[in-house]
Design an enzyme around this catalytic site. Structure first.
Site, mmCIF file in Angstrom:
data_model
loop_
_atom_site.group_PDB
_atom_site.id
_atom_site.type_symbol
_atom_site.label_atom_id
_atom_site.label_comp_id
_atom_site.label_asym_id
_atom_site.label_seq_id
_atom_site.Cartn_x
_atom_site.Cartn_y
_atom_site.Cartn_z
ATOM 1 N N ARG A 139 0.867 -1.352 0.193
ATOM 2 C CA ARG A 139 -0.082 -0.073 -0.008
ATOM 3 C C ARG A 139 0.711 1.302 -0.069
ATOM 4 O O ARG A 139 0.477 2.176 -0.464
ATOM 5 C CB ARG A 139 -1.053 -0.079 1.216
ATOM 6 C CG ARG A 139 -1.874 -1.051 1.323
ATOM 7 C CD ARG A 139 -2.849 -1.217 0.187
ATOM 8 N NE ARG A 139 -3.699 -2.116 0.266
ATOM 9 C CZ ARG A 139 -4.846 -2.420 1.145
ATOM 10 N NH1 ARG A 139 -5.392 -1.663 1.881
ATOM 11 N NH2 ARG A 139 -5.706 -3.523 1.105
ATOM 12 N N HIS A 169 0.328 -4.256 6.549
ATOM 13 C CA HIS A 169 0.814 -3.075 7.296
ATOM 14 C C HIS A 169 1.836 -3.332 8.141
ATOM 15 O O HIS A 169 1.976 -4.320 8.707
ATOM 16 C CB HIS A 169 -0.073 -2.154 7.846
ATOM 17 C CG HIS A 169 -1.281 -1.468 6.521
ATOM 18 N ND1 HIS A 169 -2.594 -1.740 6.926
ATOM 19 C CD2 HIS A 169 -1.160 -0.694 5.630
ATOM 20 C CE1 HIS A 169 -3.306 -1.183 5.787
ATOM 21 N NE2 HIS A 169 -2.517 -0.610 5.115
ATOM 22 N N CYS A 256 -6.296 0.083 13.769
ATOM 23 C CA CYS A 256 -6.883 0.550 12.320
ATOM 24 C C CYS A 256 -8.255 1.399 12.560
ATOM 25 O O CYS A 256 -8.675 2.123 11.394
ATOM 26 C CB CYS A 256 -7.360 -0.408 11.255
ATOM 27 S SG CYS A 256 -6.213 -2.023 11.522
HETATM 28 C C1 CIR Z 1 -7.751 -3.029 3.696
HETATM 29 O O1 CIR Z 1 -7.561 -3.739 3.054
HETATM 30 O O2 CIR Z 1 -7.268 -2.030 3.370
HETATM 31 C C2 CIR Z 1 -8.540 -2.821 4.683
HETATM 32 N N1 CIR Z 1 -9.588 -4.107 4.653
HETATM 33 C C3 CIR Z 1 -8.007 -3.503 6.079
HETATM 34 C C4 CIR Z 1 -7.222 -2.195 6.575
HETATM 35 C C5 CIR Z 1 -6.717 -2.090 7.902
HETATM 36 N N2 CIR Z 1 -6.073 -1.106 8.201
HETATM 37 C C6 CIR Z 1 -4.998 -0.895 8.887
HETATM 38 O O3 CIR Z 1 -4.516 -2.180 9.284
HETATM 39 N N3 CIR Z 1 -4.585 0.105 9.376
#
Ligand code: CIR
Length: 261
Positions: A139, A169, A256
């Site tokens: 990402r 992440h 998150c």
């Molecule tokens: C994603 O794949 O972007 C979301 N389903 C999960 C994001 C999780 N965010 C994080 O670990 N900061």
């Protein structure tokens, strides 16, 4: 609990967003089964109430239409303590979340931003005070990390890039719990970037517990990780366990689901 504990940051506010009915359409790589909306809402309420019980003032937002991952607010902004940096999320389906969160953040502090071709998710940014680790992941690209790095340097902070290969992440695998200590998975424990920190190294079967959230004097950890809990108890911090099974099914967790300010 000692009074001289060193925090990364002391928080007063948390911005949270209620998950929408379409939350199961968010991105996921997990094979933990389909998430349940009612249970998700209950777990989200418990999360919000826990933050409230820690004297955090909650800024609640409504679900964001067409953005099923938007309740994972952490990915949209980085609080550097000298300002807020609006990110440019790495997943196409999440980029539009920024438009909605920007005016909310503008009420708090100066807002800077990460611009294309840089991409950056807040989940890749780990602060241990005036030092930041920035994950280079699926990402967050190098251009995004370098943009944030320049902002941090201008503010008198330092930063280190960290390659993130096997998890979503950086903060899926490493978090700061104060007093120069990281909670960290085995995969990252020996990395040279983290030399100089004390470490709570997780058993492989408990790797998910790395996504533990320090809020002032309390550690909020996911339920179901007894060995991790035993190790964390030795820190003297108050420990609160929360069930986040439904967010986990969507590759998310405790850090998150809020922006802490
Ligand atoms: C994603 O794949 O972007 C979301 N389903 C999960 C994001 C999780 N965010 C994080 O670990 N900061």
């Amino acid at each position: 609990m000692t009074t001289e504990r060193t925090y990364a940051m002391k928080f007063i506010y948390a911005i949270v967003r209620k998950p929408g009915e379409d939350f199961a359409r968010g991105i996921t790589t997990s094979d933990l089964g389909s998430p349940d909306y009612k249970l998700m809402l209950k777990q989200h309420r418990d999360y919000v109430n826990t933050l409230k019980s820690l004297d955090i003032t909650i800024i609640p937002l409504n679900p964001l239409r067409n953005y099923p991952d938007a309740y994972f607010l952490e990915d949209t902004a980085v609080n550097t303590q000298d300002g807020i940096v609006l990110t440019n999320p790495g997943a196409d389906s999440r980029r539009g979340e920024i438009v909605d969160i920007e005016p909310v953040l503008a009420g708090f502090d100066r807002v800077l931003r990460i611009n294309a071709p840089g991409t950056l998710d807040g989940g890749d940014v780990l602060s241990t005070g005036s030092h930041f680790f920035i994950g280079i992941s699926r990402r967050t690209n190098r251009a995004g990390a370098e943009q944030l790095g320049r902002i941090l340097e201008d503010q008198g902070n330092t930063w280190t890039p960290v390659p993130v290969e096997r998890c979503l992440h950086l903060k899926s695998s490493v978090n700061y719990i104060g007093n120069n200590t990281l909670i960290i998975t085995r995969e990252f424990a020996d990395r040279h970037e983290f030399k100089g920190y004390d470490k709570i190294i997780l058993e492989t079967a408990e790797s998910y517990a790395a996504n533990t959230l320090l809020v002032n004097d309390s550690l909020i950890m996911p339920t179901g990780f007894p060995r991790t809990r035993e190790m964390l108890e030795k820190t003297g911090l108050d420990i609160i366990e929360l069930d986040v099974s439904e967010a986990r099914k969507m590759d998310g967790g405790l850090t998150c689901m809020s922006i802490r300010l």
